[in-house]
Design an enzyme around this catalytic site. Sequence first.
Site, PDB file in Angstrom:
ATOM      1  N   GLU A 148       0.803  -1.224   0.000  1.00  0.00           N
ATOM      2  CA  GLU A 148       0.000   0.000   0.000  1.00  0.00           C
ATOM      3  C   GLU A 148       0.835   1.273   0.000  1.00  0.00           C
ATOM      4  OE1 GLU A 148      -3.715   2.011   2.493  1.00  0.00           O
ATOM      5  OE2 GLU A 148      -2.401   0.563   3.492  1.00  0.00           O
ATOM      6  N   GLU A 246     -12.812   2.699   4.448  1.00  0.00           N
ATOM      7  CA  GLU A 246     -11.729   2.981   5.390  1.00  0.00           C
ATOM      8  C   GLU A 246     -11.622   4.491   5.571  1.00  0.00           C
ATOM      9  OE1 GLU A 246      -7.223   1.335   6.168  1.00  0.00           O
ATOM     10  OE2 GLU A 246      -7.568   2.707   4.509  1.00  0.00           O
TER      11      GLU A 246
END
Length: 265
Positions: A148, A246
């Site tokens: 990520e 998120e």
Amino acid sequence: MSYTLNCSILLTELPLLQRAEAAKRAGFDSVEFWWPFSEAVPSDKQVDEFVASLKNAGVQLDGLNFFAGDMPAGDRGLVSWVGREAEFKANIEVVAAIAETTGCKAFNALYGNRIQDVSAQAQDELALENFVAAAQGVAGTGGRILVEPVSGTETYPLKTAAQALDVVSAVKAQGAGNIALLADFYHLAVNGDDVPAIIEAHAAEFGHIQIADAPGRGAPGTGDLPLQQWIRRSFELGYTGKISLEYKQDAATAFGWLATANTSA
């Protein structure tokens, strides 16, 4: 399309072990967590209680982070952290055991911030070794490692999709194919990456998508990002996974946007 709810950034009004049940009450059958323990190797009791909270709620764990250090203090992963190799390797065993028990398939291993007095080359060499080990550790359960790009931390070296994809390619070159880009549209956008271009070039290869609006990292509609457009295009180009929510929002207002979205939870 289906959503998965990140219970480490949402529903934080509740104790961690109550969040899976709250997610189920909110209409979600799938959840994900950052590492839900304060150490790389929690006790068996702690793991059992966490797994039981998922099973009792009737939700599937679809995403889990590896231990990333002290996140509130600014740590962002152990993968490249020279000096904590044994800790990360021990964490792989715990993650693999949770994968076996829950059926979770997606595991985000945050790269780690640059540390002083150690060369970037040494950190990157360790990261490659650790990513290969992590991929091998979850391979037996059908798991996949996610890489990520992250915003908001200057010393975190992966800020663009291209940088993360370079890591993915390097790990695959070592024979570990179960690794992919985690496309967090919020992080990519605030870092100045060209999100539409990334989607056009790589959507079918995304290992996971996470969303939050910008500015503010709130729910879709609280900022300016065309999140629904980006999501639709990702699916048109071959993405087949879930969309992780998120973002930071209080529980009372976190999910109102879903009523008008052209999707369902």
